[in-house]
Scaffold this motif. Structure first.
Motif: not given
Length: 604
Positions: A172-174, A430-440
Protein backbone atom coordinates in the motif's frame (compact mmCIF):
# COMPACT_ATOMS: atom_id res chain seq x y z
CA UNK A 1 -19.09 -18.46 24.59
CA UNK A 2 -17.36 -21.76 25.23
CA UNK A 3 -19.31 -23.82 27.69
CA UNK A 4 -17.11 -26.90 27.53
CA UNK A 5 -14.97 -27.71 30.54
CA UNK A 6 -12.03 -28.80 28.38
CA UNK A 7 -10.42 -27.41 25.26
CA UNK A 8 -8.20 -30.45 24.65
CA UNK A 9 -10.05 -31.28 21.42
CA UNK A 10 -8.57 -28.16 19.77
CA UNK A 11 -5.10 -29.71 20.21
CA UNK A 12 -5.93 -33.09 18.66
CA UNK A 13 -4.80 -32.10 15.14
CA UNK A 14 -2.28 -29.31 15.71
CA UNK A 15 -0.47 -27.11 13.23
CA UNK A 16 3.08 -26.40 14.41
CA UNK A 17 2.08 -27.55 17.90
CA UNK A 18 -0.98 -25.28 18.15
CA UNK A 19 -4.69 -25.61 17.25
CA UNK A 20 -5.65 -25.10 13.60
CA UNK A 21 -8.04 -22.38 14.74
CA UNK A 22 -5.08 -20.26 15.88
CA UNK A 23 -3.87 -20.09 12.29
CA UNK A 24 -7.33 -19.23 10.96
CA UNK A 25 -7.15 -16.25 13.32
CA UNK A 26 -3.52 -15.71 12.21
CA UNK A 27 -4.57 -15.12 8.59
CA UNK A 28 -7.75 -13.19 9.46
CA UNK A 29 -5.74 -10.84 11.65
CA UNK A 30 -3.02 -10.67 9.00
CA UNK A 31 -5.39 -9.19 6.42
CA UNK A 32 -6.91 -6.81 8.97
CA UNK A 33 -3.44 -5.56 9.89
CA UNK A 34 -2.58 -5.36 6.17
CA UNK A 35 -5.46 -2.93 5.70
CA UNK A 36 -4.84 -0.97 8.90
CA UNK A 37 -1.08 -0.51 8.57
CA UNK A 38 -1.23 -0.11 4.80
CA UNK A 39 -3.62 2.82 5.16
CA UNK A 40 -1.79 4.18 8.21
CA UNK A 41 1.55 4.24 6.37
CA UNK A 42 0.04 6.68 3.88
CA UNK A 43 -2.11 8.86 6.12
CA UNK A 44 0.45 11.40 7.44
CA UNK A 45 2.26 11.49 4.09
CA UNK A 46 -1.06 12.10 2.29
CA UNK A 47 -2.09 14.90 4.66
CA UNK A 48 1.31 16.64 4.48
CA UNK A 49 1.98 16.12 0.76
CA UNK A 50 1.62 19.28 -1.30
CA UNK A 51 -1.48 19.86 -3.41
CA UNK A 52 0.79 19.52 -6.47
CA UNK A 53 1.52 15.97 -5.28
CA UNK A 54 -2.25 15.38 -4.88
CA UNK A 55 -2.08 15.61 -1.08
CA UNK A 56 -3.85 18.03 1.24
CA UNK A 57 -0.83 20.25 2.02
CA UNK A 58 -1.40 20.28 5.80
CA UNK A 59 1.27 21.42 8.28
CA UNK A 60 2.76 18.56 10.31
CA UNK A 61 1.11 19.73 13.52
CA UNK A 62 -2.37 19.31 12.01
CA UNK A 63 -1.57 15.93 10.48
CA UNK A 64 -0.13 14.58 13.72
CA UNK A 65 -3.06 15.92 15.75
CA UNK A 66 -5.61 14.12 13.57
CA UNK A 67 -3.47 11.00 13.35
CA UNK A 68 -3.12 10.83 17.14
CA UNK A 69 -6.87 11.19 17.60
CA UNK A 70 -7.60 8.56 14.96
CA UNK A 71 -5.24 5.95 16.44
CA UNK A 72 -6.44 6.78 19.95
CA UNK A 73 -10.08 6.30 18.96
CA UNK A 74 -9.23 3.02 17.22
CA UNK A 75 -8.10 1.53 20.51
CA UNK A 76 -10.66 3.36 22.66
CA UNK A 77 -13.51 1.89 20.61
CA UNK A 78 -12.41 -1.61 21.66
CA UNK A 79 -14.23 -1.09 24.97
CA UNK A 80 -17.49 -0.70 23.04
CA UNK A 81 -16.72 -3.74 20.89
CA UNK A 82 -15.76 -5.79 23.94
CA UNK A 83 -19.01 -4.92 25.71
CA UNK A 84 -21.24 -5.86 22.76
CA UNK A 85 -19.35 -9.11 22.23
CA UNK A 86 -19.55 -10.11 25.89
CA UNK A 87 -23.20 -9.15 26.42
CA UNK A 88 -25.00 -9.11 23.07
CA UNK A 89 -23.61 -10.66 19.90
CA UNK A 90 -20.63 -12.87 20.80
CA UNK A 91 -17.04 -12.71 19.61
CA UNK A 92 -17.65 -14.11 16.12
CA UNK A 93 -20.33 -11.67 15.00
CA UNK A 94 -18.31 -8.83 16.52
CA UNK A 95 -15.30 -9.81 14.40
CA UNK A 96 -17.46 -10.05 11.26
CA UNK A 97 -19.17 -6.69 11.89
CA UNK A 98 -15.81 -5.06 12.53
CA UNK A 99 -14.30 -6.46 9.33
CA UNK A 100 -17.28 -5.27 7.28
CA UNK A 101 -17.11 -1.75 8.69
CA UNK A 102 -13.37 -1.56 7.98
CA UNK A 103 -13.91 -2.74 4.40
CA UNK A 104 -16.40 0.10 3.92
CA UNK A 105 -13.99 2.53 5.57
CA UNK A 106 -11.14 1.77 3.18
CA UNK A 107 -13.51 1.99 0.22
CA UNK A 108 -14.55 5.48 1.34
CA UNK A 109 -10.95 6.63 1.73
CA UNK A 110 -10.12 5.54 -1.81
CA UNK A 111 -12.42 8.36 -3.01
CA UNK A 112 -10.07 10.95 -1.40
CA UNK A 113 -12.66 13.71 -0.91
CA UNK A 114 -12.80 15.43 2.47
CA UNK A 115 -16.23 13.99 3.34
CA UNK A 116 -15.28 10.43 2.42
CA UNK A 117 -11.88 10.56 4.11
CA UNK A 118 -13.51 11.55 7.42
CA UNK A 119 -16.37 9.05 6.90
CA UNK A 120 -13.83 6.33 6.12
CA UNK A 121 -11.85 7.08 9.27
CA UNK A 122 -15.09 6.89 11.29
CA UNK A 123 -15.92 3.46 9.84
CA UNK A 124 -12.37 2.30 10.56
CA UNK A 125 -12.56 3.46 14.19
CA UNK A 126 -15.77 1.54 14.93
CA UNK A 127 -14.69 -1.44 12.82
CA UNK A 128 -11.46 -1.81 14.76
CA UNK A 129 -13.40 -1.53 18.01
CA UNK A 130 -15.53 -4.54 17.18
CA UNK A 131 -12.69 -6.53 15.59
CA UNK A 132 -9.63 -6.06 17.76
CA UNK A 133 -10.48 -7.18 21.34
CA UNK A 134 -12.55 -10.14 20.22
CA UNK A 135 -9.86 -11.83 18.16
CA UNK A 136 -7.67 -12.06 21.25
CA UNK A 137 -10.67 -13.13 23.33
CA UNK A 138 -11.22 -16.13 21.03
CA UNK A 139 -7.59 -17.17 21.56
CA UNK A 140 -8.00 -16.84 25.31
CA UNK A 141 -11.02 -19.18 25.27
CA UNK A 142 -9.30 -21.65 22.95
CA UNK A 143 -6.31 -21.97 25.30
CA UNK A 144 -8.35 -22.36 28.49
CA UNK A 145 -6.64 -25.08 30.58
CA UNK A 146 -3.49 -24.70 28.43
CA UNK A 147 -2.03 -21.63 30.15
CA UNK A 148 1.61 -22.63 29.59
CA UNK A 149 1.14 -22.43 25.82
CA UNK A 150 -0.55 -19.03 25.85
CA UNK A 151 2.59 -16.89 25.62
CA UNK A 152 3.73 -18.93 22.61
CA UNK A 153 0.27 -18.73 21.03
CA UNK A 154 0.06 -14.96 21.38
CA UNK A 155 3.57 -14.59 19.98
CA UNK A 156 2.62 -16.68 16.91
CA UNK A 157 -0.57 -14.64 16.57
CA UNK A 158 1.55 -11.49 16.83
CA UNK A 159 3.66 -12.85 14.00
CA UNK A 160 0.48 -12.89 11.89
CA UNK A 161 -0.25 -9.32 12.96
CA UNK A 162 3.14 -8.23 11.73
CA UNK A 163 3.03 -10.30 8.56
CA UNK A 164 -0.02 -8.27 7.60
CA UNK A 165 1.61 -5.01 8.68
CA UNK A 166 4.71 -5.88 6.64
CA UNK A 167 2.75 -6.57 3.46
CA UNK A 168 0.39 -3.63 3.97
CA UNK A 169 3.12 -1.04 4.50
CA UNK A 170 5.21 -2.51 1.68
CA UNK A 171 2.51 -2.69 -0.99
CA UNK A 172 0.00 0.00 0.00
CA UNK A 173 2.86 2.36 0.84
CA UNK A 174 4.60 1.75 -2.49
CA UNK A 175 1.46 2.06 -4.60
CA UNK A 176 0.28 5.11 -2.66
CA UNK A 177 3.57 7.00 -2.99
CA UNK A 178 4.53 5.85 -6.50
CA UNK A 179 1.18 5.38 -8.29
CA UNK A 180 -1.60 7.20 -6.44
CA UNK A 181 -2.99 7.67 -2.93
CA UNK A 182 -6.40 6.21 -3.84
CA UNK A 183 -4.77 3.02 -5.14
CA UNK A 184 -3.01 2.51 -1.82
CA UNK A 185 -6.15 3.19 0.22
CA UNK A 186 -8.28 0.98 -2.06
CA UNK A 187 -5.88 -1.97 -1.92
CA UNK A 188 -6.19 -1.95 1.88
CA UNK A 189 -9.95 -2.43 1.55
CA UNK A 190 -9.69 -5.30 -0.89
CA UNK A 191 -7.61 -7.42 1.47
CA UNK A 192 -9.79 -6.52 4.46
CA UNK A 193 -12.64 -8.09 2.48
CA UNK A 194 -10.52 -11.23 1.96
CA UNK A 195 -9.97 -11.41 5.71
CA UNK A 196 -13.70 -11.14 6.38
CA UNK A 197 -14.63 -13.91 3.93
CA UNK A 198 -11.89 -16.26 5.11
CA UNK A 199 -13.00 -15.91 8.74
CA UNK A 200 -16.70 -16.26 7.98
CA UNK A 201 -16.38 -19.48 5.99
CA UNK A 202 -14.09 -21.19 8.52
CA UNK A 203 -15.69 -20.06 11.79
CA UNK A 204 -16.98 -23.53 12.72
CA UNK A 205 -13.40 -24.52 13.49
CA UNK A 206 -13.84 -22.70 16.83
CA UNK A 207 -16.58 -25.03 18.07
CA UNK A 208 -18.75 -23.21 20.63
CA UNK A 209 -16.28 -20.37 21.18
CA UNK A 210 -17.56 -16.91 20.37
CA UNK A 211 -21.21 -17.75 19.75
CA UNK A 212 -23.94 -15.32 20.76
CA UNK A 213 -24.20 -15.50 24.58
CA UNK A 214 -27.18 -17.34 26.03
CA UNK A 215 -28.53 -17.57 29.56
CA UNK A 216 -26.94 -21.03 29.85
CA UNK A 217 -23.51 -19.92 28.63
CA UNK A 218 -23.52 -16.92 30.99
CA UNK A 219 -24.41 -19.17 33.91
CA UNK A 220 -21.66 -21.64 33.00
CA UNK A 221 -19.14 -18.82 32.74
CA UNK A 222 -20.08 -17.51 36.20
CA UNK A 223 -19.33 -20.94 37.70
CA UNK A 224 -15.67 -20.39 36.79
CA UNK A 225 -15.67 -16.98 38.52
CA UNK A 226 -15.07 -17.08 42.27
CA UNK A 227 -15.96 -13.37 42.65
CA UNK A 228 -19.38 -12.02 43.48
CA UNK A 229 -20.94 -9.83 40.81
CA UNK A 230 -20.46 -6.11 41.24
CA UNK A 231 -22.77 -4.31 38.80
CA UNK A 232 -22.26 -0.60 38.28
CA UNK A 233 -24.66 1.58 40.28
CA UNK A 234 -26.49 4.50 38.69
CA UNK A 235 -24.10 7.13 40.06
CA UNK A 236 -21.11 5.13 38.77
CA UNK A 237 -22.71 4.86 35.33
CA UNK A 238 -23.28 8.63 35.35
CA UNK A 239 -19.60 9.26 36.19
CA UNK A 240 -18.53 6.79 33.49
CA UNK A 241 -20.69 8.64 30.98
CA UNK A 242 -19.32 12.04 32.02
CA UNK A 243 -15.70 10.83 31.89
CA UNK A 244 -16.22 9.12 28.53
CA UNK A 245 -17.98 12.10 26.94
CA UNK A 246 -15.31 14.52 28.17
CA UNK A 247 -12.52 12.28 26.88
CA UNK A 248 -14.25 11.70 23.54
CA UNK A 249 -15.03 15.40 23.08
CA UNK A 250 -11.40 16.25 23.88
CA UNK A 251 -10.08 13.69 21.39
CA UNK A 252 -12.24 15.14 18.61
CA UNK A 253 -11.80 18.79 19.59
CA UNK A 254 -8.02 18.56 19.83
CA UNK A 255 -7.37 18.22 16.07
CA UNK A 256 -10.57 20.00 14.99
CA UNK A 257 -9.69 23.22 16.81
CA UNK A 258 -6.21 23.23 15.24
CA UNK A 259 -7.28 22.33 11.72
CA UNK A 260 -10.11 24.89 11.72
CA UNK A 261 -7.80 27.61 13.02
CA UNK A 262 -9.94 27.99 16.15
CA UNK A 263 -13.27 28.41 14.30
CA UNK A 264 -14.41 25.10 15.82
CA UNK A 265 -13.63 24.78 19.52
CA UNK A 266 -16.14 23.31 21.96
CA UNK A 267 -13.80 24.03 24.88
CA UNK A 268 -13.24 27.71 24.17
CA UNK A 269 -13.15 28.79 27.82
CA UNK A 270 -10.84 28.99 30.84
CA UNK A 271 -11.34 27.62 34.38
CA UNK A 272 -8.93 27.99 37.31
CA UNK A 273 -6.21 29.18 34.97
CA UNK A 274 -6.60 26.13 32.73
CA UNK A 275 -7.69 26.25 29.09
CA UNK A 276 -10.88 24.41 28.24
CA UNK A 277 -9.06 21.54 26.51
CA UNK A 278 -6.74 20.93 29.47
CA UNK A 279 -9.57 21.20 32.01
CA UNK A 280 -11.70 18.69 30.09
CA UNK A 281 -9.05 15.98 29.81
CA UNK A 282 -7.82 16.42 33.40
CA UNK A 283 -11.40 16.13 34.67
CA UNK A 284 -11.96 12.98 32.62
CA UNK A 285 -8.76 11.39 33.96
CA UNK A 286 -9.49 12.27 37.59
CA UNK A 287 -13.02 10.81 37.36
CA UNK A 288 -11.65 7.64 35.77
CA UNK A 289 -8.94 7.20 38.43
CA UNK A 290 -11.48 7.74 41.23
CA UNK A 291 -13.83 5.12 39.76
CA UNK A 292 -10.98 2.66 39.21
CA UNK A 293 -9.83 2.93 42.84
CA UNK A 294 -13.39 2.68 44.15
CA UNK A 295 -14.21 -0.36 42.01
CA UNK A 296 -11.08 -2.18 43.10
CA UNK A 297 -12.26 -2.08 46.72
CA UNK A 298 -15.34 -4.13 45.73
CA UNK A 299 -13.49 -7.28 44.66
CA UNK A 300 -11.94 -10.09 46.64
CA UNK A 301 -8.29 -9.58 47.58
CA UNK A 302 -6.82 -11.92 44.97
CA UNK A 303 -8.88 -10.52 42.13
CA UNK A 304 -8.18 -6.96 43.31
CA UNK A 305 -4.45 -7.63 43.41
CA UNK A 306 -4.47 -9.07 39.90
CA UNK A 307 -6.42 -6.10 38.57
CA UNK A 308 -3.94 -3.71 40.21
CA UNK A 309 -1.18 -5.61 38.39
CA UNK A 310 -3.06 -5.11 35.09
CA UNK A 311 -3.32 -1.38 35.91
CA UNK A 312 0.46 -1.21 36.56
CA UNK A 313 1.34 -2.88 33.28
CA UNK A 314 -1.23 -0.72 31.47
CA UNK A 315 0.49 2.40 32.87
CA UNK A 316 3.79 1.26 31.37
CA UNK A 317 2.02 0.42 28.11
CA UNK A 318 0.85 4.03 27.76
CA UNK A 319 4.42 5.35 27.57
CA UNK A 320 5.75 2.40 25.60
CA UNK A 321 3.30 3.09 22.76
CA UNK A 322 3.69 6.86 23.05
CA UNK A 323 7.38 6.44 22.18
CA UNK A 324 7.09 3.41 19.90
CA UNK A 325 4.34 4.97 17.74
CA UNK A 326 6.62 7.72 16.50
CA UNK A 327 7.14 5.31 13.60
CA UNK A 328 4.25 6.43 11.34
CA UNK A 329 4.68 10.04 12.44
CA UNK A 330 7.99 11.67 13.35
CA UNK A 331 10.16 8.76 12.17
CA UNK A 332 8.40 8.73 8.79
CA UNK A 333 8.87 12.50 8.59
CA UNK A 334 12.54 11.99 9.52
CA UNK A 335 12.84 9.43 6.72
CA UNK A 336 11.12 11.74 4.24
CA UNK A 337 12.94 15.00 5.04
CA UNK A 338 16.19 14.19 6.86
CA UNK A 339 17.37 10.86 5.43
CA UNK A 340 19.35 10.20 2.25
CA UNK A 341 17.02 7.90 0.32
CA UNK A 342 18.39 8.31 -3.22
CA UNK A 343 20.75 5.49 -4.19
CA UNK A 344 22.85 5.01 -7.33
CA UNK A 345 25.43 2.53 -8.59
CA UNK A 346 26.50 -0.24 -6.22
CA UNK A 347 24.39 1.20 -3.39
CA UNK A 348 21.31 0.96 -5.58
CA UNK A 349 22.16 -2.60 -6.61
CA UNK A 350 22.76 -3.67 -3.01
CA UNK A 351 19.43 -2.19 -1.90
CA UNK A 352 17.53 -3.87 -4.72
CA UNK A 353 19.01 -7.27 -3.86
CA UNK A 354 18.22 -6.82 -0.16
CA UNK A 355 14.73 -5.47 -0.93
CA UNK A 356 13.98 -8.42 -3.21
CA UNK A 357 15.00 -10.87 -0.48
CA UNK A 358 13.04 -8.87 2.11
CA UNK A 359 9.92 -9.12 -0.05
CA UNK A 360 10.20 -12.71 -1.23
CA UNK A 361 11.57 -14.63 1.79
CA UNK A 362 8.79 -13.60 4.25
CA UNK A 363 6.18 -14.40 1.60
CA UNK A 364 7.67 -17.86 1.16
CA UNK A 365 7.61 -18.41 4.95
CA UNK A 366 3.99 -17.23 5.23
CA UNK A 367 3.00 -19.46 2.31
CA UNK A 368 4.64 -22.41 4.06
CA UNK A 369 2.50 -21.72 7.16
CA UNK A 370 -0.51 -21.50 4.85
CA UNK A 371 0.35 -24.90 3.38
CA UNK A 372 0.50 -26.45 6.87
CA UNK A 373 -2.98 -25.08 7.54
CA UNK A 374 -4.24 -26.42 4.20
CA UNK A 375 -3.07 -29.92 5.09
CA UNK A 376 -5.25 -29.92 8.21
CA UNK A 377 -8.29 -27.96 7.09
CA UNK A 378 -8.69 -27.92 3.29
CA UNK A 379 -11.16 -30.80 3.09
CA UNK A 380 -13.49 -29.36 5.74
CA UNK A 381 -13.05 -25.65 4.99
CA UNK A 382 -12.24 -25.65 1.29
CA UNK A 383 -13.97 -22.36 0.41
CA UNK A 384 -12.10 -20.41 3.09
CA UNK A 385 -8.81 -21.93 1.94
CA UNK A 386 -9.56 -21.12 -1.72
CA UNK A 387 -10.21 -17.48 -0.74
CA UNK A 388 -6.87 -17.45 1.07
CA UNK A 389 -5.18 -18.89 -2.01
CA UNK A 390 -6.64 -16.22 -4.29
CA UNK A 391 -5.52 -13.48 -1.92
CA UNK A 392 -1.94 -14.73 -1.96
CA UNK A 393 -1.93 -15.04 -5.75
CA UNK A 394 -2.80 -11.34 -5.84
CA UNK A 395 -0.10 -10.52 -3.28
CA UNK A 396 2.54 -12.35 -5.32
CA UNK A 397 1.43 -10.57 -8.51
CA UNK A 398 1.61 -7.09 -6.96
CA UNK A 399 4.94 -7.85 -5.26
CA UNK A 400 6.57 -9.12 -8.47
CA UNK A 401 5.25 -6.11 -10.40
CA UNK A 402 6.75 -3.78 -7.79
CA UNK A 403 10.14 -5.53 -7.89
CA UNK A 404 10.27 -5.57 -11.71
CA UNK A 405 9.44 -1.87 -11.75
CA UNK A 406 12.18 -1.04 -9.23
CA UNK A 407 14.85 -3.06 -11.05
CA UNK A 408 13.84 -1.45 -14.34
CA UNK A 409 13.80 2.10 -12.97
CA UNK A 410 17.28 1.58 -11.49
CA UNK A 411 18.60 0.56 -14.90
CA UNK A 412 19.50 -3.04 -13.97
CA UNK A 413 16.71 -4.64 -16.01
CA UNK A 414 15.76 -4.23 -19.67
CA UNK A 415 12.14 -4.56 -20.80
CA UNK A 416 10.71 -4.52 -24.28
CA UNK A 417 8.31 -1.65 -24.90
CA UNK A 418 5.42 -4.06 -25.37
CA UNK A 419 6.07 -5.99 -22.14
CA UNK A 420 6.71 -2.77 -20.21
CA UNK A 421 3.44 -1.23 -21.42
CA UNK A 422 1.51 -4.42 -20.64
CA UNK A 423 2.74 -4.15 -17.05
CA UNK A 424 1.86 -0.41 -17.01
CA UNK A 425 5.44 0.52 -16.09
CA UNK A 426 6.57 4.02 -17.01
CA UNK A 427 9.56 4.48 -19.31
CA UNK A 428 12.91 4.66 -17.52
CA UNK A 429 14.44 8.17 -17.82
CA UNK A 430 16.94 8.55 -14.95
CA UNK A 431 18.34 5.26 -13.60
CA UNK A 432 18.37 5.44 -9.80
CA UNK A 433 16.61 4.03 -6.77
CA UNK A 434 14.65 6.28 -4.44
CA UNK A 435 13.63 4.39 -1.31
CA UNK A 436 10.03 5.32 -0.37
CA UNK A 437 9.74 7.04 3.03
CA UNK A 438 7.13 4.46 4.03
CA UNK A 439 9.54 1.58 3.27
CA UNK A 440 11.30 1.85 6.63
CA UNK A 441 8.05 0.95 8.35
CA UNK A 442 8.27 -2.60 7.00
CA UNK A 443 11.44 -3.20 9.00
CA UNK A 444 9.49 -3.52 12.24
CA UNK A 445 7.27 -6.22 10.76
CA UNK A 446 10.18 -7.94 9.03
CA UNK A 447 12.12 -8.18 12.28
CA UNK A 448 8.99 -9.45 14.08
CA UNK A 449 8.61 -12.24 11.53
CA UNK A 450 12.30 -13.07 11.93
CA UNK A 451 12.57 -12.98 15.72
CA UNK A 452 9.06 -13.95 16.93
CA UNK A 453 9.72 -17.72 16.79
CA UNK A 454 12.89 -17.25 18.88
CA UNK A 455 11.05 -15.22 21.50
CA UNK A 456 8.21 -17.74 21.54
CA UNK A 457 10.72 -20.49 22.35
CA UNK A 458 12.33 -18.29 24.99
CA UNK A 459 9.01 -17.64 26.73
CA UNK A 460 8.23 -21.39 26.81
CA UNK A 461 11.68 -22.36 28.18
CA UNK A 462 12.90 -22.55 31.77
CA UNK A 463 14.67 -19.22 31.20
CA UNK A 464 11.34 -17.37 30.80
CA UNK A 465 11.82 -13.99 32.58
CA UNK A 466 9.27 -12.50 34.94
CA UNK A 467 6.69 -10.05 33.54
CA UNK A 468 8.47 -7.04 35.05
CA UNK A 469 11.79 -8.15 33.62
CA UNK A 470 10.25 -8.47 30.15
CA UNK A 471 8.86 -4.96 30.43
CA UNK A 472 12.20 -3.60 31.69
CA UNK A 473 14.09 -5.22 28.80
CA UNK A 474 11.52 -3.96 26.30
CA UNK A 475 11.64 -0.37 27.56
CA UNK A 476 15.45 -0.40 27.64
CA UNK A 477 15.55 -1.54 24.00
CA UNK A 478 12.99 1.13 23.14
CA UNK A 479 15.28 3.77 24.65
CA UNK A 480 18.31 2.30 22.89
CA UNK A 481 16.54 2.61 19.54
CA UNK A 482 15.65 6.25 20.14
CA UNK A 483 19.24 6.90 21.21
CA UNK A 484 20.40 5.64 17.79
CA UNK A 485 18.30 8.11 15.79
CA UNK A 486 19.12 10.89 18.30
CA UNK A 487 22.84 10.25 17.77
CA UNK A 488 22.40 10.02 13.99
CA UNK A 489 20.56 13.35 13.95
CA UNK A 490 23.12 15.12 16.16
CA UNK A 491 24.67 16.91 13.20
CA UNK A 492 21.39 18.48 12.07
CA UNK A 493 21.25 22.15 13.04
CA UNK A 494 18.26 23.67 14.80
CA UNK A 495 15.66 24.87 12.30
CA UNK A 496 16.99 22.75 9.42
CA UNK A 497 14.19 21.57 7.10
CA UNK A 498 16.20 18.93 5.23
CA UNK A 499 19.29 16.79 5.74
CA UNK A 500 20.95 13.65 4.35
CA UNK A 501 21.45 11.37 7.34
CA UNK A 502 22.48 7.77 6.64
CA UNK A 503 19.70 5.19 6.49
CA UNK A 504 21.56 2.94 8.95
CA UNK A 505 20.25 4.93 11.92
CA UNK A 506 16.62 4.31 11.02
CA UNK A 507 17.36 0.62 10.43
CA UNK A 508 18.87 0.37 13.93
CA UNK A 509 15.86 2.17 15.44
CA UNK A 510 13.44 -0.36 13.99
CA UNK A 511 15.65 -3.29 15.00
CA UNK A 512 15.84 -2.30 18.68
CA UNK A 513 12.22 -1.19 18.81
CA UNK A 514 11.10 -4.52 17.38
CA UNK A 515 13.05 -6.49 19.96
CA UNK A 516 11.53 -4.30 22.66
CA UNK A 517 8.04 -4.77 21.24
CA UNK A 518 8.42 -8.56 21.34
CA UNK A 519 9.22 -8.30 25.04
CA UNK A 520 6.07 -6.29 25.80
CA UNK A 521 3.16 -6.27 23.36
CA UNK A 522 2.33 -9.98 22.87
CA UNK A 523 3.25 -10.66 26.51
CA UNK A 524 0.85 -7.90 27.62
CA UNK A 525 -2.03 -9.57 25.79
CA UNK A 526 -1.22 -12.89 27.46
CA UNK A 527 -1.00 -11.27 30.90
CA UNK A 528 -4.41 -9.62 30.58
CA UNK A 529 -5.99 -12.94 29.63
CA UNK A 530 -4.35 -14.71 32.62
CA UNK A 531 -5.06 -12.05 35.23
CA UNK A 532 -8.66 -11.16 34.27
CA UNK A 533 -11.76 -12.76 35.88
CA UNK A 534 -13.49 -15.15 33.44
CA UNK A 535 -16.64 -13.08 32.92
CA UNK A 536 -14.66 -9.87 32.36
CA UNK A 537 -12.10 -11.07 29.80
CA UNK A 538 -13.27 -8.99 26.81
CA UNK A 539 -13.95 -5.94 29.01
CA UNK A 540 -10.47 -6.13 30.56
CA UNK A 541 -8.98 -6.34 27.09
CA UNK A 542 -10.96 -3.16 26.46
CA UNK A 543 -9.33 -1.55 29.53
CA UNK A 544 -5.92 -2.61 28.22
CA UNK A 545 -6.71 -1.06 24.85
CA UNK A 546 -7.82 2.10 26.66
CA UNK A 547 -4.25 2.40 27.93
CA UNK A 548 -3.01 1.83 24.38
CA UNK A 549 -5.43 4.53 23.15
CA UNK A 550 -3.99 7.04 25.61
CA UNK A 551 -0.50 6.07 24.45
CA UNK A 552 -1.46 6.56 20.81
CA UNK A 553 -2.86 10.02 21.44
CA UNK A 554 0.20 10.88 23.54
CA UNK A 555 2.35 9.80 20.58
CA UNK A 556 0.42 12.27 18.45
CA UNK A 557 0.90 15.03 21.04
CA UNK A 558 4.65 14.35 21.05
CA UNK A 559 4.61 14.51 17.25
CA UNK A 560 2.70 17.81 17.22
CA UNK A 561 5.63 19.44 19.03
CA UNK A 562 8.46 18.01 16.93
CA UNK A 563 8.76 21.08 14.69
CA UNK A 564 8.76 23.49 17.64
CA UNK A 565 11.48 21.49 19.44
CA UNK A 566 13.48 20.99 16.23
CA UNK A 567 13.44 24.72 15.48
CA UNK A 568 14.57 25.67 18.99
CA UNK A 569 16.98 22.86 19.96
CA UNK A 570 17.36 20.59 16.93
CA UNK A 571 15.47 17.41 16.10
CA UNK A 572 18.11 15.31 17.91
CA UNK A 573 16.95 16.91 21.19
CA UNK A 574 13.42 15.61 20.56
CA UNK A 575 14.63 12.02 20.21
CA UNK A 576 16.90 12.30 23.28
CA UNK A 577 13.85 13.31 25.34
CA UNK A 578 12.05 10.12 24.28
CA UNK A 579 15.20 8.11 25.07
CA UNK A 580 15.26 9.38 28.66
CA UNK A 581 11.54 8.65 29.18
CA UNK A 582 12.04 5.05 28.03
CA UNK A 583 15.10 4.37 30.19
CA UNK A 584 13.53 5.86 33.34
CA UNK A 585 10.48 3.61 32.92
CA UNK A 586 12.72 0.58 32.36
CA UNK A 587 14.33 1.18 35.75
CA UNK A 588 10.90 1.73 37.33
CA UNK A 589 9.63 -1.63 35.98
CA UNK A 590 12.67 -3.39 37.42
CA UNK A 591 12.39 -1.73 40.85
CA UNK A 592 8.70 -2.65 41.13
CA UNK A 593 9.28 -6.34 40.38
CA UNK A 594 8.91 -7.68 43.99
CA UNK A 595 5.67 -5.75 44.54
CA UNK A 596 4.02 -6.76 41.27
CA UNK A 597 5.13 -10.39 41.56
CA UNK A 598 3.27 -10.58 44.89
CA UNK A 599 0.14 -8.99 43.38
CA UNK A 600 0.08 -11.54 40.53
CA UNK A 601 -0.33 -14.51 42.94
CA UNK A 602 1.76 -16.98 40.98
CA UNK A 603 0.68 -15.94 37.46
CA UNK A 604 3.68 -15.65 35.12
Amino acid sequence: MNTESSTDHFFEHPVLGHPSGLFVLFFTEMWERFSYYGMRALLVLFFTASIMDEGWGWPREHAMALFGTYTGLVYLSTMLGGYFADKKIGYRYAVAVGALLMTLGHACMALETQFFIYLGLTFLVFGSGFFKPNMTSIISEMYKNHEKKKDGAYTIFYMGVNAGAFLGILLCGYLGEKVGWSIGFGLAGIFMLFGLLQFWFSQNIFGDIGLKPTAESKAAQLQDDTDKRNPFSKWQLVLIAVSSLLGLAWLINSPASKISGGDFNIFDFEILGLGGNDFAILSALLIFIFLLIYRLTKYSKITRDKMIAIAFFSFLIIFFWAVFEQSPGTLTIFANDYTNRVLTGNASLTFLIVNTLVCVVPLVIINWVLLQLFKRTFRQYSLANIILSVSFVMIWAITLWMLINEWYQAGFLSLSDGFRESLMIEKNTTPLTEVPASWFGILNSLFIITFAPLFSRWWESKYNPTANMKYAIGLFLLGLGMACVAFGASGIEAGAKTASVSMIWLILVYLFHTLGELCISPVALSLVSKLSPARMIAFMFGVYYLAVAIGMKLAGIFGENVDKIANENGISYFFWMLTIISLVLAVFALVMQPVIKKLMHGVR
